[in-house]
Write an enzyme that holds these catalytic residues in place. Structure first.
Site, PDB file in Angstrom:
ATOM      1  N   HIS A 338      19.715   7.525   7.933  1.00  0.00           N
ATOM      2  CA  HIS A 338      18.525   8.111   7.331  1.00  0.00           C
ATOM      3  C   HIS A 338      17.777   8.927   8.372  1.00  0.00           C
ATOM      4  O   HIS A 338      17.561   8.466   9.495  1.00  0.00           O
ATOM      5  CB  HIS A 338      17.617   7.011   6.781  1.00  0.00           C
ATOM      6  CG  HIS A 338      16.313   7.522   6.241  1.00  0.00           C
ATOM      7  ND1 HIS A 338      15.091   7.184   6.777  1.00  0.00           N
ATOM      8  CD2 HIS A 338      16.045   8.361   5.210  1.00  0.00           C
ATOM      9  CE1 HIS A 338      14.134   7.780   6.100  1.00  0.00           C
ATOM     10  NE2 HIS A 338      14.682   8.500   5.141  1.00  0.00           N
ATOM     11  N   SER A 339      17.433  10.169   8.019  1.00  0.00           N
ATOM     12  CA  SER A 339      16.618  11.018   8.884  1.00  0.00           C
ATOM     13  C   SER A 339      17.289  11.220  10.251  1.00  0.00           C
ATOM     14  O   SER A 339      18.449  11.638  10.315  1.00  0.00           O
ATOM     15  CB  SER A 339      15.221  10.406   9.026  1.00  0.00           C
ATOM     16  OG  SER A 339      14.335  11.298   9.660  1.00  0.00           O
ATOM     17  N   LEU A 340      16.611  10.883  11.334  1.00  0.00           N
ATOM     18  CA  LEU A 340      17.182  11.066  12.664  1.00  0.00           C
ATOM     19  C   LEU A 340      18.438  10.215  12.853  1.00  0.00           C
ATOM     20  O   LEU A 340      19.339  10.596  13.611  1.00  0.00           O
ATOM     21  CB  LEU A 340      16.139  10.713  13.731  1.00  0.00           C
ATOM     22  CG  LEU A 340      16.564  10.891  15.186  1.00  0.00           C
ATOM     23  CD1 LEU A 340      16.870  12.350  15.499  1.00  0.00           C
ATOM     24  CD2 LEU A 340      15.491  10.354  16.131  1.00  0.00           C
ATOM     25  N   SER A 342      20.840   9.867  10.842  1.00  0.00           N
ATOM     26  CA  SER A 342      22.017  10.626  10.399  1.00  0.00           C
ATOM     27  C   SER A 342      22.467  11.611  11.472  1.00  0.00           C
ATOM     28  O   SER A 342      23.669  11.841  11.646  1.00  0.00           O
ATOM     29  CB  SER A 342      21.694  11.370   9.094  1.00  0.00           C
ATOM     30  OG  SER A 342      20.675  12.336   9.311  1.00  0.00           O
TER      31      SER A 342
END
Length: 691
Positions: A338-340, A342
């Site tokens: 999720h977010s960073l 990924s």
């Protein structure tokens, strides 16, 4: 249950004729609970039915004296029976108290029932047994906290909290104060007891969080958010994989959180930041130091190494521990970020080393599509052009995709292809030439892709401009990589990467899905970096109930209606304007003038009505868009459907859009669908619009 009901005849008349009064007593059925502490508030949560039965079985076998460990919650927690403690297996968490519960009283604040201690519950049960057997009620018991419990009758049992008198040192428990309800047996209290999780685990997914310790708008940890994701997956399996479950083809998917934030901030960097942080707006500065600075940490070579080492080592540790606890597991492993998180996973995956056989296979580049695979692609093209009857001709000539794009009209004529089919094939080849020329130019300039980063071109003609770090290797090959609300596309662009070659794929991972909410301010697309000269929309993620949300259908209907009205209005105005501006004609020529007007209006109408046709054509062509090998030739970008309330103000729900994935049924269903599709298991009913 029957032991708790009062006898139907009056008590005075019931006692003498009862021959065996002891037969009316039935032992209470215990249920096991554990104590969850949240914000200094205790909450007693029941174990699932199957976990409670397993604990009771171990307790009944007399194993309390030994240090027996009973796995619960799908194997994610162990209960130490003798110590009455619940301990997390895969992550760090406070130890929870465990109780074998039979008697409960209602709390003061939230009206939740709280279990008595096991020892006092035994006293209550003994008093209840005597009262029922002898039919003697109004019994008073004093709890260890100097509180009074009165058993009036099987249906009315009250707990009184003592009120301290002025002489508190010598005061005795009284029946003053507000009474609390007392219940015997878990079946008499309002609590939902889950049935439990399937024992069979089909697939393992590691989930990596983004910036900061909190992962959703309620400031919950990655463990709590992944718990929600797992619970939604269980409900989606029951709703959409019921047939496979009945045939025992499907068990469940296990999701395990991967935490790197605590390791990063335990390096002493917080102390260094505290010394240089200004004292004003303290809470805001603390929030920035604890969350947003994680992005800058990842772009620092020193702390980037710490982060990637933590993520890789933690996933390897969890994988090894999971296999030790589940030796019968034969499924695959996928990863989600999720977010960073990924971006961290993407950088790790691009730096994995494939097997020598796979390296040799990659070095062939576009040549790998020749032979049988290339011939099959040609057959698919002919099938799409409704020219399947000529497949044998192309197969006889050993015509693969690359050779097809080199064909001229003379070549097709020599193969015996008639004029009509030749025109269709040549038109298709000309429409695809620009995309192919782009790929060929890249291959001519840079050569075949030999490493995992050669296919990511930057303005400086260097490979992927990642932060300088030694990226560790994973002990397994992920099946699929899921990115939620991912800024991968933005970071690649900022690093100078102009485009991703269509022939590029992650070295050890064959699947890649980029899932995002339309209002997510952190999410960016990937497909335009692979096909930069073609504009197309991301795949709309179908609703888990099998249709588009009603407000989206209404919006599309209104848009279509406005286009129709606009076309009809413009057509009418054009005809009226022409009738006003046309020179007057003799009466004898009126008929011919009207015919000419109709002919002119007829010739001008197609341009007006054409705007309605392209959307349908685009919808038909969307699944056929070639977005390269990053996801095995399948689409990469998937967009969620916003909720009706979110469509009123996209700015207001931007933050919620970035944190919505943990409880999104549509996201979970796509993850399950793609995972089980690798095992040959499909949904009970295909969702409309799904690939």
């Amino acid at each position: 249950m029957s032991a708790q009901e009062p006898p139907r005849p009056p008590p005075a008349a019931a006692e003498p004729p009862e021959p065996e009064p002891g037969g009316r007593y039935e032992a209470v059925a215990p249920h096991w609970f554990y104590c969850r502490v949240t914000d200094a508030r205790e909450r007693w949560v029941p174990f699932s039915a199957q976990d409670s039965e397993r604990l009771e079985e171990a307790h009944g076998a007399g194993k309390d004296q030994d240090d027996v460990v009973v796995p619960t919650s799908g194997g994610r927690y162990d209960v130490h029976l003798r110590a009455r403690q619940r301990v997390a297996v895969y992550w760090e968490e406070e130890v929870s108290e465990v109780r074998r519960c039979t008697w409960f009283y209602k709390g003061d604040k939230d009206n939740k029932f709280i279990p008595y201690s096991e020892s006092f519950s035994e006293e209550l049960e003994e008093a209840y047994m005597i009262a029922v057997t002898l039919d003697e009620w109004k019994k008073k018991l004093e709890s260890p906290n100097r509180e009074v419990i009165i058993l009036h009758n099987p249906k009315l049992m009250v707990h009184y909290h003592p009120v301290a008198s002025s002489d508190d040192w010598v005061s005795t428990p009284t029946e003053q104060g507000r009474p609390r309800t007392v219940k015997r047996g878990v079946e008499n209290i309002a609590v939902e007891i889950p049935s439990g999780e399937p024992q069979q685990i089909d697939h393992l997914v590691f989930v990596v969080h983004g910036i900061g310790p909190a992962c959703d708008i309620r400031f919950r940890s990655i463990v709590q958010c992944v718990n929600d994701f797992r619970n939604v997956s269980l409900s989606m399996l029951q709703a959409h994989f019921r047939k496979a479950q009945e045939q025992q083809q499907v068990g469940r998917v296990e999701f395990l959180p991967v935490n790197w934030h605590s390791s990063l901030h335990s390096t002493g960097v917080d102390v260094d930041l505290e010394r240089i942080t200004l004292p004003s707006i303290n809470r805001l500065r603390h929030f920035i130091n604890d969350t947003i600075l994680d992005v800058f940490f990842y772009n620092s070579s020193t702390y980037c190494q710490t982060i990637v080492d933590t993520v890789a080592s933690e996933m390897n540790r969890l994988h090894q521990l999971f296999l030790q606890r589940n030796p019968q597991f034969k499924g695959g492993v996928s990863i989600a970020g999720h977010s960073l998180g990924s971006l961290i996973l993407f950088d790790l995956l691009t730096n994995q080393k494939a097997d020598p056989e796979e390296d040799e296979h990659r070095a062939q580049g576009s040549r790998t599509t020749s032979s049988t695979g290339g011939i099959e692609e040609v057959k698919e093209i002919l099938k799409k052009l409704e020219l399947s009857e000529y497949c044998d001709v192309f197969e006889k000539e050993k015509m693969d995709r690359q050779a097809l794009f080199l064909c001229t009209e003379t070549n097709l004529k020599e193969m015996g292809i008639p004029l009509g089919p030749r025109m269709k094939i040549l038109h298709y080849l000309s429409s695809k030439t620009e995309m192919k020329v782009t790929a060929e130019l890249w291959l001519h300039t840079h050569g075949p892709p030999n490493t995992s980063t050669d296919c990511l071109t930057s303005k400086s003609d260097h490979p992927l401009s990642q932060v300088s770090a030694n990226y560790p290797q994973l002990n397994y090959k992920p099946t699929i990589f899921f990115a939620f609300g991912s800024p991968i596309g933005m970071f690649l662009t900022v690093r100078g990467v102009k485009r991703i070659d269509p022939n590029y794929s992650l070295p050890t991972c064959k699947g890649f899905f980029n899932i995002f909410h339309p209002f997510d301010p952190v999410a960016y697309r990937i497909e335009p970096m692979i096909v930069p000269h073609l504009e197309f929309e991301p795949m709309l993620l179908p609703h888990h109930k099998g249709r588009k949300r009603m407000h989206l259908e209404l919006k599309e209907g209104l848009t279509r209606m406005s286009v129709d009205l606009k076309n009809n209005l413009l057509g009418s105005l054009r005809v009226a304007w022409q009738s006003f501006t046309r020179a007057p004609l003799p009466a004898l020529e009126a008929a011919s003038a009207e015919a000419e007007a109709e002919a002119e209006a007829g010739t001008e109408k197609p341009p007006d009505t054409k705007p309605e046709e392209p959307p349908a054509a685009v919808k038909e062509e969307t699944p056929l868009i070639n977005v390269g090998r990053l996801n095995g030739g399948n689409r990469i970008d998937y967009v969620l459907q916003e909720k009706p309330i979110e469509s009123f103000n996209e700015y207001l729900f931007a933050l919620q859009g970035h944190l919505c994935y943990w409880e999104s049924e549509d996201t979970v269903l796509l993850v399950l669908k793609e995972i089980y599709q690798t095992q040959g298991i499909t949904l009970d009913q295909p969702l409309p619009g799904s690939q």
